[in-house]
Structures are given as structure tokens and as C-alpha cells.
Design a protein around this motif. Structure first.
Motif, PDB file in Angstrom:
ATOM      1  N   SER A   3       9.170  19.417 -10.165  1.00  0.00           N
ATOM      2  CA  SER A   3       8.210  20.178 -10.507  1.00  0.00           C
ATOM      3  C   SER A   3       6.895  19.127 -10.497  1.00  0.00           C
ATOM      4  O   SER A   3       5.624  19.582 -10.142  1.00  0.00           O
ATOM      5  CB  SER A   3       8.499  21.086 -11.649  1.00  0.00           C
ATOM      6  N   ALA A   4       7.092  18.310 -11.191  1.00  0.00           N
ATOM      7  CA  ALA A   4       5.999  17.181 -11.438  1.00  0.00           C
ATOM      8  C   ALA A   4       5.371  16.761 -10.085  1.00  0.00           C
ATOM      9  O   ALA A   4       4.346  16.730 -10.016  1.00  0.00           O
ATOM     10  CB  ALA A   4       6.458  15.937 -12.519  1.00  0.00           C
ATOM     11  N   LYS A   5       6.710  16.456  -9.151  1.00  0.00           N
ATOM     12  CA  LYS A   5       5.976  16.033  -7.748  1.00  0.00           C
ATOM     13  C   LYS A   5       5.168  16.745  -7.102  1.00  0.00           C
ATOM     14  O   LYS A   5       4.112  16.586  -6.402  1.00  0.00           O
ATOM     15  CB  LYS A   5       7.086  15.516  -7.123  1.00  0.00           C
ATOM     16  N   ARG A   6       5.689  18.066  -7.305  1.00  0.00           N
ATOM     17  CA  ARG A   6       4.873  19.199  -6.600  1.00  0.00           C
ATOM     18  C   ARG A   6       3.615  19.419  -6.989  1.00  0.00           C
ATOM     19  O   ARG A   6       2.713  19.966  -6.468  1.00  0.00           O
ATOM     20  CB  ARG A   6       5.797  20.426  -6.609  1.00  0.00           C
ATOM     21  N   LEU A   7       3.441  19.311  -8.508  1.00  0.00           N
ATOM     22  CA  LEU A   7       2.247  19.380  -9.378  1.00  0.00           C
ATOM     23  C   LEU A   7       1.247  18.450  -8.754  1.00  0.00           C
ATOM     24  O   LEU A   7       0.145  18.908  -8.302  1.00  0.00           O
ATOM     25  CB  LEU A   7       2.439  19.287 -10.530  1.00  0.00           C
ATOM     26  N   GLN A   8       1.824  17.253  -8.619  1.00  0.00           N
ATOM     27  CA  GLN A   8       0.971  16.164  -7.907  1.00  0.00           C
ATOM     28  C   GLN A   8       0.412  16.204  -6.347  1.00  0.00           C
ATOM     29  O   GLN A   8      -0.652  15.705  -5.923  1.00  0.00           O
ATOM     30  CB  GLN A   8       1.464  14.727  -8.338  1.00  0.00           C
ATOM     31  N   LYS A   9       1.409  16.733  -5.704  1.00  0.00           N
ATOM     32  CA  LYS A   9       1.098  17.230  -4.445  1.00  0.00           C
ATOM     33  C   LYS A   9       0.256  18.115  -4.187  1.00  0.00           C
ATOM     34  O   LYS A   9      -0.632  18.016  -3.532  1.00  0.00           O
ATOM     35  CB  LYS A   9       2.327  17.569  -3.531  1.00  0.00           C
ATOM     36  N   ASN A  10       0.300  19.318  -4.893  1.00  0.00           N
ATOM     37  CA  ASN A  10      -0.754  20.381  -4.916  1.00  0.00           C
ATOM     38  C   ASN A  10      -2.149  19.945  -5.630  1.00  0.00           C
ATOM     39  O   ASN A  10      -3.255  20.699  -5.093  1.00  0.00           O
ATOM     40  CB  ASN A  10      -0.124  21.767  -5.597  1.00  0.00           C
ATOM     41  N   TYR A  11      -2.056  19.161  -6.348  1.00  0.00           N
ATOM     42  CA  TYR A  11      -3.492  18.858  -7.168  1.00  0.00           C
ATOM     43  C   TYR A  11      -3.708  17.307  -7.196  1.00  0.00           C
ATOM     44  O   TYR A  11      -3.275  16.589  -8.197  1.00  0.00           O
ATOM     45  CB  TYR A  11      -3.415  19.251  -8.794  1.00  0.00           C
ATOM     46  N   PRO A  12      -4.207  16.874  -6.132  1.00  0.00           N
ATOM     47  CA  PRO A  12      -4.255  15.047  -5.948  1.00  0.00           C
ATOM     48  C   PRO A  12      -5.005  14.753  -7.124  1.00  0.00           C
ATOM     49  O   PRO A  12      -4.925  13.360  -7.286  1.00  0.00           O
ATOM     50  CB  PRO A  12      -4.829  15.004  -4.376  1.00  0.00           C
ATOM     51  N   VAL A  13      -5.818  15.358  -7.759  1.00  0.00           N
ATOM     52  CA  VAL A  13      -6.898  14.949  -8.764  1.00  0.00           C
ATOM     53  C   VAL A  13      -5.804  14.265  -9.823  1.00  0.00           C
ATOM     54  O   VAL A  13      -6.327  13.362 -10.472  1.00  0.00           O
ATOM     55  CB  VAL A  13      -7.566  15.855  -9.644  1.00  0.00           C
ATOM     56  N   ILE A  14      -4.703  14.450 -10.106  1.00  0.00           N
ATOM     57  CA  ILE A  14      -3.791  14.188 -10.948  1.00  0.00           C
ATOM     58  C   ILE A  14      -3.565  12.618 -10.743  1.00  0.00           C
ATOM     59  O   ILE A  14      -3.503  11.732 -11.796  1.00  0.00           O
ATOM     60  CB  ILE A  14      -2.477  14.619 -11.147  1.00  0.00           C
ATOM     61  N   ASP A  15      -3.464  12.021  -9.555  1.00  0.00           N
ATOM     62  CA  ASP A  15      -3.375  10.952  -9.077  1.00  0.00           C
ATOM     63  C   ASP A  15      -4.542   9.932  -9.491  1.00  0.00           C
ATOM     64  O   ASP A  15      -4.576   8.763  -9.199  1.00  0.00           O
ATOM     65  CB  ASP A  15      -2.737  10.567  -7.683  1.00  0.00           C
ATOM     66  N   GLU A  16      -5.658  10.704  -9.302  1.00  0.00           N
ATOM     67  CA  GLU A  16      -6.942   9.735  -9.492  1.00  0.00           C
ATOM     68  C   GLU A  16      -7.476   9.455 -11.135  1.00  0.00           C
ATOM     69  O   GLU A  16      -8.298   9.022 -11.594  1.00  0.00           O
ATOM     70  CB  GLU A  16      -8.105  10.771  -9.003  1.00  0.00           C
ATOM     71  N   LEU A  17      -6.399  10.247 -11.908  1.00  0.00           N
ATOM     72  CA  LEU A  17      -6.643  10.014 -13.547  1.00  0.00           C
ATOM     73  C   LEU A  17      -6.257   8.425 -14.043  1.00  0.00           C
ATOM     74  O   LEU A  17      -5.297   7.886 -13.368  1.00  0.00           O
ATOM     75  CB  LEU A  17      -5.862  10.965 -14.255  1.00  0.00           C
ATOM     76  N   SER A  18      -6.914   7.945 -15.109  1.00  0.00           N
ATOM     77  CA  SER A  18      -6.123   6.947 -15.440  1.00  0.00           C
ATOM     78  C   SER A  18      -4.765   6.975 -15.819  1.00  0.00           C
ATOM     79  O   SER A  18      -4.104   8.136 -16.160  1.00  0.00           O
ATOM     80  CB  SER A  18      -7.082   6.452 -16.704  1.00  0.00           C
ATOM     81  N   PRO A  19      -3.649   5.903 -15.745  1.00  0.00           N
ATOM     82  CA  PRO A  19      -2.510   6.023 -15.953  1.00  0.00           C
ATOM     83  C   PRO A  19      -2.300   6.605 -17.663  1.00  0.00           C
ATOM     84  O   PRO A  19      -1.496   7.620 -17.609  1.00  0.00           O
ATOM     85  CB  PRO A  19      -2.091   4.661 -16.267  1.00  0.00           C
ATOM     86  N   ALA A  20      -3.137   6.475 -18.460  1.00  0.00           N
ATOM     87  CA  ALA A  20      -2.930   6.880 -19.717  1.00  0.00           C
ATOM     88  C   ALA A  20      -3.208   8.281 -19.679  1.00  0.00           C
ATOM     89  O   ALA A  20      -2.273   9.370 -20.269  1.00  0.00           O
ATOM     90  CB  ALA A  20      -3.925   6.256 -20.750  1.00  0.00           C
ATOM     91  N   ALA A  21      -4.384   8.919 -19.070  1.00  0.00           N
ATOM     92  CA  ALA A  21      -4.347  10.281 -18.798  1.00  0.00           C
ATOM     93  C   ALA A  21      -3.684  11.162 -18.033  1.00  0.00           C
ATOM     94  O   ALA A  21      -3.279  12.130 -18.364  1.00  0.00           O
ATOM     95  CB  ALA A  21      -5.861  10.399 -18.383  1.00  0.00           C
ATOM     96  N   ARG A  22      -3.069  10.448 -17.106  1.00  0.00           N
ATOM     97  CA  ARG A  22      -1.921  11.075 -16.197  1.00  0.00           C
ATOM     98  C   ARG A  22      -0.751  11.349 -17.249  1.00  0.00           C
ATOM     99  O   ARG A  22      -0.106  12.164 -17.131  1.00  0.00           O
ATOM    100  CB  ARG A  22      -1.751  10.218 -15.038  1.00  0.00           C
TER     101      ARG A  22
END
Length: 223
Positions: A3-22
């Protein structure tokens, strides 16, 4: 795929966050599997968090005391709910209703974490960019309701969905924010003109060019 991978695939902004924020977002994620036709939120309820749609869709509508409903927009994977954003940003209760249209997988980000992540430029830009897009969609809806006749809006709704539509008069009325009796009368008129063929929970498009003329306002007869 998790589910987490699907979340990141649908919402690319998550990969743009800083490691701590992600990490903060993923650790705080509340996963929800919601059956179709479930009321997610309603007028005057408090907003508990920011929803991310992973699978399925949510219909957001404004409802009148007499039961009539005006659909505002749908939230599908990769999109956000402007009503939820507005409620969280303004610390207000919901002023619309959200219902799942299919079995839906959601990730709900708690309000506290949503507030924290607004300090991240990527997340803040994501929220406000989609906010602006939804506002533009709602302005178009207001224009259609205020300035287009119901027959134009109905003709537009029927077009672009293939030759055979499996739907009901009530569903079309809900989509248009109207009542079934008005929509049924217009459909019978379309049928008498040879534009459509009506069957039980089915509409066959016979003359799309004629419907396009009505949708464009070229046919100036009142509904």
C-alpha cells in the motif's frame, strides 16, 4: 505492491519530501478499506485528516434539506479533496458530503501531521496547486448551472460515454443536481426527436450530432 508503494506511485510528491518528512508521513499513515456506497463524511462533521485515494473513488456533493444533491467533484487516485483541505486549513467542519463510489482504499493523514508537512515546500505546493485546480473545476460547474439550460447539460452528460449508457434517470438527475422528473421529461423529448432510445436502465445514443447541437446551444428551444 505494498500500500505504501502504491501511495508513492499515485502521489509522486511524497518522494519529493525530505527523508524525515517522508518518514513522518508514512509512520503516521492511517489505512482505510472502505466499501462502495459508504458515507465518509457529512455536513457539520469535523475533519479528522487529509485523505489520499489509493484505489477507488469518492463523490463529493452538496446536499439540500429536501434530499436533492449537487455533485461537486470526484476524488480519484492521485487527487485530493478540496473540502478536506479547506476544513483543515480553516479549522472548520465539513460543509459537504463524501461517499465512496466503489470499494476504496484510502490513506488518511492526521491533521497534526498535515499541519507539520505544510512547512515542506513540496507538500505545500502540492496542496495548493490541486486546490487551485479544484477551484477552477468548481467555477466551471457554477457557470454550467447558472448559464446553461438543463437540456444542454443533459446532452453534454450523455455524450462521450459510448453508444450504450447503462444508467438510470435518477442517477443522471443526481449528476446534474436536478430531479428525476425533469430529466425523464427531457429524455422522452430526446427520444421523440430520434436522438436516443430509452430502455430500462439503458440509453442508446442514436444521433450524437443532434445531441451536440443541443449541448452547444445551437438548438434554442427551451426545455
Amino acid at each position: 505492491m505494498t500500500s505504501a508503494k502504491r501511495l508513492q506511485k499515485n502521489y509522486p510528491v511524497i518522494d519529493e519530501l525530505s527523508p524525515a518528512a517522508r518518514s513522518r508521513l508514512l509512520d503516521a499513515a492511517r489505512w482505510m478499506e472502505v466499501p462502495a456506497d459508504t458515507l465518509l463524511f457529512d455536513d457539520h462533521q469535523s475533519c479528522e485528516g487529509f485523505p489520499f485515494v489509493i484505489e477507488g473513488s469518492v463523490r463529493v456533493a452538496k446536499c439540500a434539506p429536501n434530499g436533492r444533491e449537487l455533485p461537486l467533484y470526484r476524488v480519484t487516485p492521485g487527487e485530493t479533496c478540496i473540502i478536506s483541505s479547506s476544513c483543515l486549513l480553516g479549522n472548520e467542519d465539513y460543509n459537504a458530503r463524501g461517499i465512496t463510489e466503489a470499494d476504496t482504499l484510502l490513506m488518511l493523514l492526521p491533521k497534526q501531521v498535515f499541519d507539520e508537512l505544510l512547512a515542506e515546500p513540496a507538500f505545500r505546493g502540492f496542496v495548493f496547486n490541486l486546490f487551485a485546480e479544484r477551484i477552477a473545476d468548481l467555477m466551471q460547474l457554477i457557470e454550467e448551472v447558472a448559464f446553461h439550460r438543463l437540456d444542454q447539460r443533459l446532452a453534454t452528460l450523455l455524450l462521450g460515454k459510448g453508444r450504450i449508457l447503462h444508467t438510470t434517470h435518477q442517477h443522471l438527475a443526481d449528476e446534474l443536481g436536478s430531479v428525476r422528473e425533469f430529466v425523464s421529461r427531457l429524455l422522452k423529448g430526446f427520444s421523440a426527436q430520434g436522438l436516443v432510445k430509452l430502455s430500462r436502465e439503458q440509453i442508446e445514443i442514436l444521433n450524437p450530432a443532434g445531441l451536440r447541437r443541443i449541448a452547444s446551444g445551437a438548438d434554442n428551444r427551451s426545455p
